[in-house]
Design a protein around this motif. Structure first.
Motif, PDB file in Angstrom:
ATOM      1  N   ARG A 168       8.545   1.192   4.645  1.00  0.00           N
ATOM      2  CA  ARG A 168       9.824   1.405   3.949  1.00  0.00           C
ATOM      3  C   ARG A 168       9.774   2.723   3.195  1.00  0.00           C
ATOM      4  O   ARG A 168       8.754   3.080   2.602  1.00  0.00           O
ATOM      5  CB  ARG A 168      10.094   0.260   2.972  1.00  0.00           C
ATOM      6  N   SER A 169      10.878   3.421   3.245  1.00  0.00           N
ATOM      7  CA  SER A 169      10.965   4.702   2.547  1.00  0.00           C
ATOM      8  C   SER A 169      11.043   4.470   1.043  1.00  0.00           C
ATOM      9  O   SER A 169      11.453   3.402   0.565  1.00  0.00           O
ATOM     10  CB  SER A 169      12.191   5.480   3.027  1.00  0.00           C
ATOM     11  N   VAL A 170      10.680   5.489   0.296  1.00  0.00           N
ATOM     12  CA  VAL A 170      10.664   5.417  -1.161  1.00  0.00           C
ATOM     13  C   VAL A 170      11.549   6.531  -1.717  1.00  0.00           C
ATOM     14  O   VAL A 170      11.417   7.692  -1.316  1.00  0.00           O
ATOM     15  CB  VAL A 170       9.231   5.561  -1.708  1.00  0.00           C
ATOM     16  N   VAL A 194       0.853  -1.189   0.000  1.00  0.00           N
ATOM     17  CA  VAL A 194       0.000   0.000   0.000  1.00  0.00           C
ATOM     18  C   VAL A 194       0.890   1.240   0.000  1.00  0.00           C
ATOM     19  O   VAL A 194       1.728   1.392   0.888  1.00  0.00           O
ATOM     20  CB  VAL A 194      -0.922   0.016   1.237  1.00  0.00           C
ATOM     21  N   PRO A 195       0.723   2.129  -0.976  1.00  0.00           N
ATOM     22  CA  PRO A 195       1.453   3.401  -0.942  1.00  0.00           C
ATOM     23  C   PRO A 195       0.918   4.274   0.196  1.00  0.00           C
ATOM     24  O   PRO A 195      -0.299   4.481   0.317  1.00  0.00           O
ATOM     25  CB  PRO A 195       1.170   4.025  -2.307  1.00  0.00           C
ATOM     26  N   VAL A 196       1.812   4.781   1.034  1.00  0.00           N
ATOM     27  CA  VAL A 196       1.412   5.595   2.179  1.00  0.00           C
ATOM     28  C   VAL A 196       2.273   6.849   2.239  1.00  0.00           C
ATOM     29  O   VAL A 196       3.259   6.990   1.500  1.00  0.00           O
ATOM     30  CB  VAL A 196       1.547   4.797   3.505  1.00  0.00           C
ATOM     31  N   ARG A 197       1.891   7.737   3.126  1.00  0.00           N
ATOM     32  CA  ARG A 197       2.687   8.938   3.386  1.00  0.00           C
ATOM     33  C   ARG A 197       2.603   9.236   4.878  1.00  0.00           C
ATOM     34  O   ARG A 197       1.612   8.900   5.534  1.00  0.00           O
ATOM     35  CB  ARG A 197       2.190  10.126   2.572  1.00  0.00           C
ATOM     36  N   ARG A 198       3.652   9.859   5.397  1.00  0.00           N
ATOM     37  CA  ARG A 198       3.653  10.222   6.808  1.00  0.00           C
ATOM     38  C   ARG A 198       2.754  11.427   7.018  1.00  0.00           C
ATOM     39  O   ARG A 198       2.835  12.415   6.276  1.00  0.00           O
ATOM     40  CB  ARG A 198       5.074  10.503   7.280  1.00  0.00           C
ATOM     41  N   VAL A 204       2.581   8.304  12.267  1.00  0.00           N
ATOM     42  CA  VAL A 204       1.344   7.792  11.677  1.00  0.00           C
ATOM     43  C   VAL A 204       1.439   7.881  10.165  1.00  0.00           C
ATOM     44  O   VAL A 204       1.839   8.922   9.620  1.00  0.00           O
ATOM     45  CB  VAL A 204       0.127   8.588  12.193  1.00  0.00           C
ATOM     46  N   PHE A 205       1.058   6.796   9.494  1.00  0.00           N
ATOM     47  CA  PHE A 205       1.063   6.747   8.035  1.00  0.00           C
ATOM     48  C   PHE A 205      -0.356   6.499   7.545  1.00  0.00           C
ATOM     49  O   PHE A 205      -1.076   5.649   8.086  1.00  0.00           O
ATOM     50  CB  PHE A 205       2.004   5.654   7.532  1.00  0.00           C
ATOM     51  N   VAL A 206      -0.725   7.239   6.509  1.00  0.00           N
ATOM     52  CA  VAL A 206      -2.040   7.126   5.890  1.00  0.00           C
ATOM     53  C   VAL A 206      -1.851   6.852   4.408  1.00  0.00           C
ATOM     54  O   VAL A 206      -0.751   7.018   3.865  1.00  0.00           O
ATOM     55  CB  VAL A 206      -2.862   8.416   6.109  1.00  0.00           C
ATOM     56  N   THR A 207      -2.924   6.415   3.778  1.00  0.00           N
ATOM     57  CA  THR A 207      -2.842   6.153   2.340  1.00  0.00           C
ATOM     58  C   THR A 207      -2.549   7.459   1.601  1.00  0.00           C
ATOM     59  O   THR A 207      -3.055   8.527   1.943  1.00  0.00           O
ATOM     60  CB  THR A 207      -4.158   5.555   1.833  1.00  0.00           C
ATOM     61  N   SER A 208      -1.719   7.325   0.545  1.00  0.00           N
ATOM     62  CA  SER A 208      -1.330   8.511  -0.224  1.00  0.00           C
ATOM     63  C   SER A 208      -2.218   8.743  -1.427  1.00  0.00           C
ATOM     64  O   SER A 208      -2.260   9.849  -1.969  1.00  0.00           O
ATOM     65  CB  SER A 208       0.123   8.369  -0.675  1.00  0.00           C
ATOM     66  N   GLY A 209      -2.920   7.685  -1.902  1.00  0.00           N
ATOM     67  CA  GLY A 209      -3.744   7.827  -3.108  1.00  0.00           C
ATOM     68  C   GLY A 209      -2.963   7.662  -4.389  1.00  0.00           C
ATOM     69  O   GLY A 209      -3.558   7.688  -5.480  1.00  0.00           O
ATOM     70  N   ALA A 248       6.118   6.590   1.422  1.00  0.00           N
ATOM     71  CA  ALA A 248       6.632   5.287   1.846  1.00  0.00           C
ATOM     72  C   ALA A 248       5.658   4.235   1.351  1.00  0.00           C
ATOM     73  O   ALA A 248       4.628   4.547   0.720  1.00  0.00           O
ATOM     74  CB  ALA A 248       6.783   5.228   3.368  1.00  0.00           C
ATOM     75  N   ILE A 249       5.990   2.986   1.598  1.00  0.00           N
ATOM     76  CA  ILE A 249       5.096   1.880   1.262  1.00  0.00           C
ATOM     77  C   ILE A 249       4.963   0.994   2.497  1.00  0.00           C
ATOM     78  O   ILE A 249       5.901   0.838   3.286  1.00  0.00           O
ATOM     79  CB  ILE A 249       5.602   1.058   0.058  1.00  0.00           C
TER      80      ILE A 249
END
Length: 297
Positions: A217-219, A193-197, A231-236, A204-205
Motif C-alpha cells: 500500500r502506498s503511503v 513492514v515499511p518498504v520502498r520501491r 520490487v520492494f525492499v525494507t526502508s529502515g 509504502a508498507i
C-alpha cells in the motif's frame, strides 16, 4: 518260415527295384561326370556355360535353404537373448530401487548446501549477525502465520530481532524461550513492514494477508501506480529492519494497493539468519543560527 535275417536280397521286388535304380543313378552320374570332364578339358567355354546354368538353377534353392538354416539357428540365440535381457532388466530394476533413496538423499543434501551457501553469503554481508538457526516448522493452514526457530535466549535471540533467509526477509522474532523462538512471518495479518520501491524509492508498507502473501500500500500519496514485477525492499524507517532487505514483488499491476508475493517462503527452506535490531543513527544536529547583534548606535 525262414527267419527274417536269412532272407535273400531278391526276396522283395521293392528292394530289387531300389537296388536297380541305385545302380542306374550311379552309372548315370559316372557317365555325366566323365562327359563333364571331357567337355571341361576340350571345350572350357561350353563347360563354363553349363556350370553357370546349373548354378542359376541351384542358387535360389541354396539361398532358400540358407535362409531357413539361419532362421532355425537364430531361434536359440533369440531365446537366450530374451532370457538374458529379462534377467538384466530385473537386476537393473533392483539396483534402481536400491539407489532411489540414495538419490533422494543426495538431492536433499545438495539443496541444503545451496541454501546454506546463499545464507552464508548473506551472513558475510551482515555486520553483526546473531545466529544461524533452523526453521523447524511453519503454520500454513490457519489465518495466523508463525514459524518456530530452534534457537532462543541461550543463543542471544531476543524479541523484535529480524529473521531473514537467502532470498529476503522472513519476519521478526515474537517470543523467545531458552532454546526456541517464535517468528511472526511477513504474511501474518499483524505484520507491518515499511518498504520502498527499489527503482525510485517510493515509500509504502507491506501488510500481511494471512494467506502467504502481502498487500503493498502506498503511503501519503494517492493514485500511485504499481507495475507488475516492482520490487520492494525494507526502508529502515522506524528501525527494527535494516534497509535494503528484499521483501516482496508485485504480482499484478494496480493502483494504491496491490498484491505482493514475498521473496522468502518459510516452507521452502530450513535455515534462517537472525540479525540484531536496526537502530538508525540520529540526525546530525543543525548548527545553531548566529545570535543577532545589536546594531551599533
Amino acid at each position: 518260415m525262414a527267419p527274417a535275417g536269412d532272407r535273400r536280397t531278391g526276396f522283395s521286388r521293392r528292394r530289387q527295384y531300389g537296388i536297380f535304380i541305385g545302380y542306374v543313378l550311379a552309372v548315370a552320374g559316372a557317365v555325366v561326370g566323365a562327359v563333364l570332364l571331357v567337355v571341361s578339358s576340350f571345350n572350357p567355354p561350353l563347360f563354363a556355360g553349363i556350370r553357370m546354368g546349373v548354378a542359376s538353377v541351384t542358387a535360389p534353392i541354396s539361398g532358400g535353404l540358407a535362409t531357413v538354416t539361419e532362421a532355425a539357428a537364430s531361434v536359440p540365440e533369440a531365446i537366450n537373448g530374451w532370457l538374458f535381457a529379462h534377467a538384466e532388466n530385473a537386476a537393473m530394476r533392483r539396483e534402481l530401487a536400491a539407489a532411489r533413496p540414495l538419490l533422494q538423499r543426495a538431492r536433499v543434501i545438495a539443496y541444503d548446501n545451496r541454501r546454506l551457501r546463499a545464507l552464508l553469503a548473506v551472513r558475510d554481508r551482515t555486520p553483526d549477525p546473531v545466529v544461524t538457526a533452523r526453521l523447524v516448522s511453519s503454520s500454513a493452514s490457519s489465518g495466523r502465520r508463525f514459524a518456530l526457530l530452534d534457537a532462543g535466549r541461550f543463543s542471544g535471540v531476543l524479541p523484535g530481532m529480524p529473521v531473514r533467509g537467502p532470498e529476503g526477509l522472513v519476519g521478526r522474532v515474537l517470543e523467545t524461550g531458552p532454546a526456541a523462538a517464535r517468528v511472526l512471518l511477513l504474511s501474518d495479518p499483524e505484520s507491518i513492514v515499511p518498504v520502498r520501491r527499489s527503482r525510485d524509492g517510493l515509500p509504502a508498507i507491506a501488510i500481511g494477508r494471512g494467506d502467504g502473501a502481502v498487500d503493498i500500500r502506498s503511503v501519503n500519496a494517492t493514485d500511485v501506480r504499481f507495475a507488475a514485477g516492482d520490487v520492494f525492499v525494507t526502508s529502515g524507517i522506524g528501525g527494527l529492519y535494516a534497509p535494503g532487505i528484499p521483501v516482496a514483488r508485485v504480482a499484478a499491476a494496480g493502483t494504491d494497493s496491490v498484491l505482493g508475493r514475498t521473496f522468502a517462503q518459510p516452507d521452502t527452506f530450513d535455515f534462517a539468519l537472525v540479525e540484531r535490531v536496526f537502530m538508525p543513527l540520529p540526525a546530525a544536529p543543525t548548527p545553531a543560527a548566529a545570535a543577532p547583534t545589536d546594531p551599533a548606535p
